[in-house]
Design an enzyme around this catalytic site. Structure first.
Site, PDB file in Angstrom:
ATOM      1  N   VAL A   1     -11.691  11.089   8.982  1.00 22.93           N
ATOM      2  CA  VAL A   1     -10.336  10.748   8.489  1.00 22.93           C
ATOM      3  C   VAL A   1     -10.412  10.303   7.049  1.00 22.93           C
ATOM      4  O   VAL A   1      -9.637  10.898   5.975  1.00 22.93           O
ATOM      5  CB  VAL A   1      -9.513   9.511   9.309  1.00 22.93           C
TER       6      VAL A   1
ATOM      7  N   ASN B   1     -19.573  18.967   6.018  1.00 24.69           N
ATOM      8  CA  ASN B   1     -19.801  18.195   7.309  1.00 24.69           C
ATOM      9  C   ASN B   1     -20.795  18.701   8.304  1.00 24.69           C
ATOM     10  O   ASN B   1     -20.959  19.850   8.354  1.00 24.69           O
ATOM     11  CB  ASN B   1     -18.188  18.244   7.894  1.00 24.69           C
TER      12      ASN B   1
ATOM     13  N   LYS C   1     -20.555   7.164   8.679  1.00 25.19           N
ATOM     14  CA  LYS C   1     -20.406   5.746   9.381  1.00 25.19           C
ATOM     15  C   LYS C   1     -21.629   4.931   8.359  1.00 25.19           C
ATOM     16  O   LYS C   1     -22.886   5.679   8.450  1.00 25.19           O
ATOM     17  CB  LYS C   1     -20.914   5.800  10.759  1.00 25.19           C
TER      18      LYS C   1
ATOM     19  N   SER D   1     -10.872   0.755  -0.504  1.00 26.77           N
ATOM     20  CA  SER D   1      -9.987  -0.082   0.440  1.00 26.77           C
ATOM     21  C   SER D   1      -8.599   0.754   0.328  1.00 26.77           C
ATOM     22  O   SER D   1      -8.033   1.238  -0.879  1.00 26.77           O
ATOM     23  CB  SER D   1      -9.846  -1.350   0.211  1.00 26.77           C
TER      24      SER D   1
ATOM     25  N   ASN E   1     -12.825  -7.656   2.442  1.00 27.01           N
ATOM     26  CA  ASN E   1     -12.525  -7.492   3.845  1.00 27.01           C
ATOM     27  C   ASN E   1     -12.511  -8.941   4.655  1.00 27.01           C
ATOM     28  O   ASN E   1     -11.628  -9.205   5.288  1.00 27.01           O
ATOM     29  CB  ASN E   1     -13.414  -6.683   4.518  1.00 27.01           C
TER      30      ASN E   1
ATOM     31  N   GLU F   1      -9.288 -10.331   3.698  1.00 24.06           N
ATOM     32  CA  GLU F   1      -8.392  -9.638   4.661  1.00 24.06           C
ATOM     33  C   GLU F   1      -8.053 -10.088   6.011  1.00 24.06           C
ATOM     34  O   GLU F   1      -7.148 -10.518   6.503  1.00 24.06           O
ATOM     35  CB  GLU F   1      -8.683  -8.100   4.725  1.00 24.06           C
TER      36      GLU F   1
HETATM   37  C1  6PG Z   1      -9.853  -1.307   3.836  1.00 24.97           C
HETATM   38  C2  6PG Z   1     -10.065  -1.849   5.201  1.00 24.97           C
HETATM   39  C3  6PG Z   1     -10.938  -0.815   6.127  1.00 24.97           C
HETATM   40  C4  6PG Z   1     -11.144  -1.186   7.558  1.00 24.97           C
HETATM   41  C5  6PG Z   1     -11.531  -2.504   7.872  1.00 24.97           C
HETATM   42  C6  6PG Z   1     -11.385  -3.022   9.335  1.00 24.97           C
HETATM   43  O1  6PG Z   1     -10.091  -2.164   3.074  1.00 24.97           O
HETATM   44  O2  6PG Z   1      -9.394  -0.166   3.919  1.00 24.97           O
HETATM   45  O3  6PG Z   1     -10.648  -3.101   5.431  1.00 24.97           O
HETATM   46  O4  6PG Z   1     -12.508  -0.994   5.246  1.00 24.97           O
HETATM   47  O5  6PG Z   1      -9.828  -1.041   7.965  1.00 24.97           O
HETATM   48  O6  6PG Z   1     -13.334  -2.118   7.903  1.00 24.97           O
HETATM   49  O7  6PG Z   1     -12.403  -3.719   9.548  1.00 24.97           O
HETATM   50  P1  6PG Z   1     -12.210  -4.113  11.102  1.00 24.97           P
HETATM   51  O8  6PG Z   1     -12.304  -3.142  12.030  1.00 24.97           O
HETATM   52  O9  6PG Z   1     -13.480  -5.330  10.937  1.00 24.97           O
HETATM   53  O10 6PG Z   1     -11.018  -5.077  11.281  1.00 24.97           O
END
Ligand code: 6PG
Length: 476
Positions: free
Chosen positions: A13, A33, A77, A130, A188, A191
């Site tokens: 995605v 891919n 990944k 992000s 993060n 976040e």
């Molecule tokens: C971003 C998010 C993205 C992802 C997180 C979710 O900045 O776009 O942070 O990187 O959604 O990794 O992290 P968790 O699954 O640990 O909540």
């Protein structure tokens, strides 16, 4: 066929959306891919953008489709797969080609990979991206780490795809090797803290004040027009107002209260500890997710202990809502101050020279923690880039003075009502510890000296570093 100026591996995605974003901004891109069927499907679904996309079935074809020196984005990944992908590519690449890892990679792996390419003529960029799926497609915030020369070569394309805040691109080169991935990790961590604090306020409104999901959504909608204006508050309103298509109940009421996590919050907390920086909001948020996932144990514990009745509200009606809004702002200031303090320490330790005003600037749009608030942080750091803590800048110290009494009332209310508010409480404790000149660690020092003869400094500076503890103490 005209060669591509950039390549991208990994059409999941995030990779697909990033590739479409790159193509849409007029850049010619080659994509690959692991499963060729996905590449075909991707190109077929790209519509008019397919003109700018070269779908490649083999890795050799992919490398040949990009004009040297090749920038190649790897969007797969994080972990071993990245090393394997690099090994597969290496023999096919030429001097000055750049491998760009755009996943949520641990910055220590990025430093290792950067170093591993040092004598090969190839270069490595660790790039934090992000903004989730939407951000990748229409404008993410991009945090770049690598050599300045390699940044210069990708600056144009990355600028074209990044989010813009009032026209200002949300992308920057932040330092060498792991700098970009480190900053993304702390993004993060913040976040996590932001999300935890919002969910604690939700808990007080739901379990303390007995409000419905929709009513809480209304409150967040109001707050989004004020100082808390941010993407996370905005989506919280939307989420709280959505109904479950199966039962007709509020969707959020039908979701199991056990939060997942992929590791970046934990890495932030670990790095804060490694660096000796107190990042209590991030730590509380990670621990909050861990406890949330222990659902069966919590159900059993509630059967033993029950729940206290909600306490008396400190104010009537709107007064308490205003307190909650202020409390969230105060706690948010503490969490961001901590995140920036971790970055300042890491910057010194790793010799990165991280530009704090720039980091705040590129987080103002595109990323998950984007907000008006980050514009205020940008101004504060622009005026004082080396300030010890965001909390003591004039603008933020005034905000804390205006809101800390509310945080105090909210945390007291939550404690008396038996509603867990670990991140809000930790923010208050952090502030109260940070602003008190004479703390209580003198007793800890005395205890350490008593049982371990560790010594202490005296307030009068005199040269007498052990206590008169008498028999039983280890120094006698
Ligand atoms: C971003 C998010 C993205 C992802 C997180 C979710 O900045 O776009 O942070 O990187 O959604 O990794 O992290 P968790 O699954 O640990 O909540």
């Amino acid at each position: 066929m005209q060669q591509a100026e950039i390549g991208l591996i990994g059409l999941g995605v995030m990779g697909s959306n990033l590739a479409l974003n790159i193509a849409e901004k007029g850049n010619r891109i080659a994509v690959f891919n692991r499963t060729p069927a996905r590449t075909k499907e991707f190109v077929a679904e790209a519509g008019a953008l397919a003109e700018n996309i070269i779908g490649c079935e083999t890795i050799e074809e992919f490398v040949a489709a990009i004009r040297p020196p090749r920038p190649i984005i790897i969007m797969i990944k994080a972990g071993d797969a990245v090393d394997q992908q690099m090994e597969q590519l290496k023999p096919l690449l030429e001097a000055n080609d750049i491998l760009i890892d755009a996943g949520n990679t641990n910055f220590r792996d990025t430093i290792r990979r950067f170093d591993s390419l040092k004598d090969t003529g190839l270069t490595f960029i660790g790039m934090g991206v992000s903004g989730g799926e939407e951000g990748a497609r229409h404008g993410p915030s991009i945090m770049v780490g690598g050599t300045e020369e390699s940044w210069k070569r990708v600056e144009k394309v990355l600028t074209s795809i990044s989010a813009k805040f009032n026209g200002d691109p949300c992308v920057a080169w932040l330092g060498t090797d792991g700098a970009g991935h480190f900053v993304k990790t702390i993004h993060n961590g913040i976040e996590y803290a932001d999300m935890q604090m919002i969910s604690e306020i939700y808990g007080i409104l739901r379990d303390g004040l007995g409000m419905s999901a929709r009513e809480i959504g209304e409150v967040f909608g109001q707050w989004n027009k004020g100082r808390l204006n941010s993407y996370l508050i905005e989506i919280s309103e939307t989420v709280l107002k959505a109904d479950d298509p199966i039962t007709g109940n509020a969707m959020v009421d039908m979701i199991v209260d056990a939060a997942g996590q992929k590791g970046t919050g934990k890495w932030s907390a670990i790095e804060a500890q490694n660096m000796g920086v107190a990042a209590t909001g991030i730590e509380a948020a990670v621990a909050g997710r861990v406890l949330s996932s222990q659902k069966a144990e919590r159900v059993a514990a509630e059967a033993i202990f029950g729940l206290p009745a909600p306490a008396e509200k400190p104010h009537d009606g709107m007064g308490f809502l205003a307190d909650l809004e202020n409390a969230l702002l105060a706690a948010k200031i503490a969490a961001y101050a901590q995140g920036f303090a971790v970055m300042a320490a890491a910057s010194k330790e790793n010799g990165w020279d991280l530009p704090m005003p720039t980091i705040a600037r590129i987080w103002r749009a595109g990323c998950i923690i984007r907000s008006q608030f980050l514009d205020e942080i940008t101004s504060a750091f622009t005026k004082q880039p080396d300030v010890a803590n965001l909390i003591v800048t004039p603008a933020f110290s005034q905000m804390v003075k205006d809101t800390d009494a509310s945080l105090r009332r909210v945390v007291s209310y939550a404690a008396l009502s038996g509603i867990a508010a670990p991140a809000l409480s930790s923010a208050l404790a952090y502030f109260d510890s940070y602003r008190r000149a004479r703390g209580t660690a003198n007793l800890i020092q005395a205890q350490r000296d008593f049982f371990g003869a560790h010594g202490f400094d005296r307030v009068d500076g005199k040269e007498y570093h052990h206590g008169p503890w008498g028999s039983g103490a280890s120094i006698y």
